[in-house]
Motif scaffolding. Structure first.
Motif, short mmCIF file in Angstrom:
data_model
loop_
_atom_site.label_atom_id
_atom_site.label_comp_id
_atom_site.label_asym_id
_atom_site.label_seq_id
_atom_site.Cartn_x
_atom_site.Cartn_y
_atom_site.Cartn_z
N TRP A 78 0.83 -1.19 0.00
CA TRP A 78 0.00 0.00 0.00
C TRP A 78 0.87 1.26 0.00
O TRP A 78 1.77 1.38 0.83
N LEU A 79 0.57 2.17 -0.90
CA LEU A 79 1.13 3.51 -0.83
C LEU A 79 0.38 4.23 0.29
O LEU A 79 -0.86 4.17 0.33
N CYS A 80 1.09 4.85 1.20
CA CYS A 80 0.42 5.53 2.31
C CYS A 80 1.10 6.86 2.59
O CYS A 80 2.21 7.12 2.12
N ALA A 81 0.41 7.67 3.36
CA ALA A 81 0.96 8.92 3.91
C ALA A 81 1.57 9.83 2.84
O ALA A 81 2.53 10.55 3.12
N LEU A 82 1.02 9.79 1.64
CA LEU A 82 1.52 10.68 0.58
C LEU A 82 1.13 12.11 0.93
O LEU A 82 -0.05 12.41 1.15
N TYR A 83 2.13 12.97 0.98
CA TYR A 83 1.88 14.36 1.36
C TYR A 83 2.90 15.26 0.68
O TYR A 83 4.10 14.95 0.65
N ILE A 84 2.41 16.37 0.14
CA ILE A 84 3.26 17.42 -0.40
C ILE A 84 2.89 18.70 0.34
O ILE A 84 1.70 19.05 0.43
N ASP A 85 3.88 19.38 0.91
CA ASP A 85 3.60 20.63 1.62
C ASP A 85 2.85 21.60 0.70
O ASP A 85 3.14 21.68 -0.51
N GLU A 86 1.92 22.33 1.29
CA GLU A 86 1.05 23.21 0.51
C GLU A 86 1.82 24.17 -0.40
O GLU A 86 1.40 24.45 -1.51
N ALA A 87 2.93 24.68 0.06
CA ALA A 87 3.70 25.65 -0.73
C ALA A 87 4.23 25.06 -2.03
O ALA A 87 4.56 25.80 -2.95
N SER A 111 3.25 -7.04 -8.56
CA SER A 111 2.81 -6.51 -9.85
C SER A 111 1.84 -5.33 -9.71
O SER A 111 1.58 -4.62 -10.67
N ARG A 112 1.33 -5.12 -8.49
CA ARG A 112 0.38 -4.04 -8.25
C ARG A 112 0.70 -3.35 -6.93
O ARG A 112 1.24 -3.95 -6.01
N MET A 113 0.27 -2.09 -6.85
CA MET A 113 0.37 -1.31 -5.63
C MET A 113 -1.01 -0.73 -5.36
O MET A 113 -1.75 -0.42 -6.30
N TYR A 114 -1.36 -0.57 -4.08
CA TYR A 114 -2.70 -0.14 -3.70
C TYR A 114 -2.64 1.12 -2.85
O TYR A 114 -1.60 1.46 -2.30
N LEU A 115 -3.79 1.79 -2.75
CA LEU A 115 -3.91 2.90 -1.81
C LEU A 115 -5.35 3.04 -1.40
O LEU A 115 -6.26 2.63 -2.13
N SER A 116 -5.55 3.60 -0.20
CA SER A 116 -6.91 3.91 0.25
C SER A 116 -6.98 5.41 0.46
O SER A 116 -6.05 6.04 0.98
N THR A 117 -8.10 5.99 0.02
CA THR A 117 -8.24 7.45 0.05
C THR A 117 -9.71 7.83 -0.06
O THR A 117 -10.54 7.04 -0.51
N GLU A 118 -9.99 9.05 0.32
CA GLU A 118 -11.31 9.63 0.08
C GLU A 118 -11.28 10.54 -1.15
O GLU A 118 -12.31 11.03 -1.59
N HIS A 119 -10.10 10.80 -1.68
CA HIS A 119 -9.96 11.68 -2.83
C HIS A 119 -10.47 10.98 -4.10
O HIS A 119 -10.08 9.86 -4.39
#
Length: 149
Positions: A78-87, A111-119
């Motif tokens: 799982w890809l998690c905690a992806l964050y880019i600072d607002e600036a 062969s696959r990667m997953y993520l959970s999000t509300e986006h």
């Protein structure tokens, strides 16, 4: 600009331990500290923790883990905690972290990667596709996406 693997660059461990919980305040800092600390030097391929740095400034982060507090334990990593600072948003910097996670996913034999999000709409532009809902221990649910690596 570079993506730093904390596992490959353990001198960034303390920076990561401080940075992740400063951006993801709903997760107890002890969880990040324990997970990042034990990831460094681990024989297992997961977890991986990444920092995005430009000229000594940490601009973002992400992780690659076995489960993102979600019911679909049959799926990983799982890809998690992806964050880019607002600036720094609006420059597609997140793709640098996503690509590093995809590379490590491939290298680990998945062969696959997953993520959970509300986006809705954000991850699709990077090639992720919605595959269903998952449920969290605290009673909420999230959309699950996958991408072939």
């Amino acid at each position: 600009m570079r993506v730093i693997s904390v596992r490959e660059n353990p001198e960034y461990k303390e920076i990561a331990i401080k940075y992740f919980p400063s951006k993801w305040t709903e997760v107890a800092p002890e969880i990040y500290e324990d997970c990042i600390t034990h990831a460094v030097g681990s024989e297992n391929v997961l977890p991986q923790w990444y920092l995005l740095e430009k000229e000594g400034v940490i601009m973002g982060c992400a992780g690659l883990i076995t489960n993102d507090f979600i019911s679909r334990m049959d799926l990983y990593p799982w890809l998690c905690a992806l964050y880019i600072d607002e600036a720094y948003r609006g420059n597609a910097y997140a793709v640098l972290l996503i690509e590093k996670a995809k590379e490590d996913t491939r290298r680990a034999g998945f062969s696959r990667m997953y993520l959970s999000t509300e986006h809705v709409g954000y991850y699709e532009k990077y090639g992720f596709r919605y595959i269903g809902q998952g449920y969290h221990p605290w009673g909420e649910n999230s959309r699950i996406y996958e991408i072939e690596v």
